[in-house]
Design an enzyme around this catalytic site. Structure first.
Site, PDB file in Angstrom:
ATOM      1  N   HIS A 122     -30.431 -33.753   1.878  1.00  0.00           N
ATOM      2  CA  HIS A 122     -31.074 -32.748   2.737  1.00  0.00           C
ATOM      3  C   HIS A 122     -31.317 -31.442   1.970  1.00  0.00           C
ATOM      4  O   HIS A 122     -31.274 -31.411   0.743  1.00  0.00           O
ATOM      5  CB  HIS A 122     -30.266 -32.548   4.021  1.00  0.00           C
ATOM      6  CG  HIS A 122     -29.815 -33.854   4.632  1.00  0.00           C
ATOM      7  ND1 HIS A 122     -30.658 -34.656   5.363  1.00  0.00           N
ATOM      8  CD2 HIS A 122     -28.629 -34.518   4.560  1.00  0.00           C
ATOM      9  CE1 HIS A 122     -29.991 -35.749   5.743  1.00  0.00           C
ATOM     10  NE2 HIS A 122     -28.773 -35.694   5.259  1.00  0.00           N
ATOM     11  N   GLU A 159     -24.500 -29.910   6.832  1.00  0.00           N
ATOM     12  CA  GLU A 159     -24.362 -30.996   5.857  1.00  0.00           C
ATOM     13  C   GLU A 159     -25.023 -30.609   4.536  1.00  0.00           C
ATOM     14  O   GLU A 159     -24.500 -30.912   3.457  1.00  0.00           O
ATOM     15  CB  GLU A 159     -24.987 -32.287   6.402  1.00  0.00           C
ATOM     16  CG  GLU A 159     -24.844 -33.454   5.438  1.00  0.00           C
ATOM     17  CD  GLU A 159     -25.616 -34.689   5.871  1.00  0.00           C
ATOM     18  OE1 GLU A 159     -26.175 -34.694   6.987  1.00  0.00           O
ATOM     19  OE2 GLU A 159     -25.685 -35.647   5.078  1.00  0.00           O
ATOM     20  N   HIS A 214     -23.789 -37.160   0.833  1.00  0.00           N
ATOM     21  CA  HIS A 214     -24.030 -36.911   2.263  1.00  0.00           C
ATOM     22  C   HIS A 214     -22.706 -36.790   3.001  1.00  0.00           C
ATOM     23  O   HIS A 214     -21.627 -37.083   2.469  1.00  0.00           O
ATOM     24  CB  HIS A 214     -24.817 -38.085   2.884  1.00  0.00           C
ATOM     25  CG  HIS A 214     -26.228 -38.157   2.431  1.00  0.00           C
ATOM     26  ND1 HIS A 214     -27.278 -37.680   3.183  1.00  0.00           N
ATOM     27  CD2 HIS A 214     -26.765 -38.631   1.280  1.00  0.00           C
ATOM     28  CE1 HIS A 214     -28.407 -37.868   2.523  1.00  0.00           C
ATOM     29  NE2 HIS A 214     -28.123 -38.439   1.363  1.00  0.00           N
ATOM     30  N   GLU A 296     -21.275 -41.219   2.019  1.00  0.00           N
ATOM     31  CA  GLU A 296     -21.049 -40.434   3.237  1.00  0.00           C
ATOM     32  C   GLU A 296     -19.577 -40.049   3.184  1.00  0.00           C
ATOM     33  O   GLU A 296     -18.699 -40.884   3.405  1.00  0.00           O
ATOM     34  CB  GLU A 296     -21.353 -41.271   4.486  1.00  0.00           C
ATOM     35  CG  GLU A 296     -22.796 -41.746   4.590  1.00  0.00           C
ATOM     36  CD  GLU A 296     -23.755 -40.669   5.111  1.00  0.00           C
ATOM     37  OE1 GLU A 296     -23.298 -39.533   5.370  1.00  0.00           O
ATOM     38  OE2 GLU A 296     -24.954 -40.967   5.250  1.00  0.00           O
TER      39      GLU A 296
END
Ligand code: ZN
Length: 332
Positions: A122, A159, A214, A296
């Site tokens: 992101h 995030e 992430h 993650e």
């Protein structure tokens, strides 16, 4: 839940690899022990990492460290880490302008000559550029949004802030071991890049390994980390047939080292407790021609996980786990 591609239904059977999970290839004895005591999984994962060096067939570590928290010591590359972090690395101290005027000294360390691409998931600016990131891009097998905003903790820690911080910490560690590190972005652009460009950066860098960082955003009570591995896909510009095997190796090594370094357990809500999930819907994986995984690191929407994710000290341990997994994969 908001990956840089939209997520699949949790535990979608079709997305889970039929291959034996990484831990079963390490020690049948450990598997038997785990079957008898499944609740000991976290400690057992740590023990596995400390006593075995993975599917590469390397000999076990000569001495097993206790399964209590031992971040910063033992397992892959620990000796190298102590040696190489004691002195500044040429790569870490050489700016772009300096290297343009004088050739940099050859990098030293176990990752000398290796290129690692780190992809901070992101971008903190994506929220302000919804039309740009909503644009559809070709991922070979499908079309997906250019990028997504990512999730946040309940208190608003983004995030995208987390991924950038862990990525930068990882870069420092990798450079101290002699690697050339390339970022897909470094808060140096207002949004993105798009997922196809993120993959292309790794491909064009001829990366020896690529890690996309992430954190997840699912309901509270879902905890732990998982690694996303590329499925075998072929369509358009996507062909992962050559990276599925090495990417699994990379992912297994990061999973084991991440568990050891952070003390976190594999996710309790997908991956059947292995910490590994195979997906065929992520453009960043489908378009990669280099060994690549997503990690993650935890669930930002769970208060206990969020307490870790918002801790700089924990993020340093996360970076150490990722780094040691890469070092193990690259044979450092
Ligand atoms: Zn994400």
């Amino acid at each position: 839940m908001r990956y840089d591609d939209s997520p699949p239904p949790p535990e979608s059977a079709s997305s889970v690899s039929p291959d034996p999970p990484w831990y079963t290839r390490r020690s049948t004895l450990a598997v038997a022990a785990a079957a008898l005591a499944p609740t000991a999984l976290a400690g057992w994962v740590l023990t596995q990492v400390l006593t075995g060096s993975g599917p590469g067939g390397q000999p076990p570590q000569p001495k097993a460290l206790p399964a209590s928290h031992t971040a910063g010591a033992g397992a892959h590359g620990a000796g190298d880490a102590k040696a190489s972090t004691a002195t500044p690395s040429p790569a870490a101290s050489t700016s772009a302008s300096a290297s343009a005027s004088a050739p940099a000294a050859p990098a030293k360390g176990p990752l000398a000559g290796r290129t690692v691409v780190i992809d901070p998931g992101h971008n903190t600016g994506n929220f302000k550029h919804t039309s740009e990131i909503d644009r559809q891009v070709d991922i070979g097998t499908n079309r997906k949004e250019c990028d997504t905003t990512g999730t946040t903790t309940n208190s608003g820690y983004m995030e995208a802030e987390f991924t950038l911080d862990v990525s930068r910490r990882t870069r420092t560690l990798l450079e101290s071991k002699g690697a050339k590190v390339v970022f897909t972005h470094d808060a140096d652009r207002p949004w993105g890049p798009c997922i196809d460009e993120r993959a292309r950066i790794g491909n064009e860098a001829k990366a020896d390994a690529v890690v996309s960082v992430h954190a997840d955003g699912v309901s509270a009570g879902n905890r732990g980390f998982h690694i996303i591995l590329p499925a075998t896909v072929k369509g358009g510009a996507a062909d992962t047939s050559k990276i599925v095997g090495p990417s699994r190796d990379l992912g297994e090594r990061i999973a084991g080292n991440f568990a050891r370094s952070t003390g976190s357990a594999p996710a309790n809500y997908l991956g059947s407790g292995t910490g590994l999930v195979v997906r065929d819907d992520l453009g960043g994986l489908n378009l990669s021609t280099r060994p690549k995984v997503f990690i993650e690191c935890g669930n930002m929407r769970d208060a206990k996980d969020a307490a870790q994710l918002t801790s700089p000290e924990w993020r340093q341990k996360a970076a150490e786990g990722i780094t040691n997994g890469i070092v193990g994969f690259l044979g450092g």
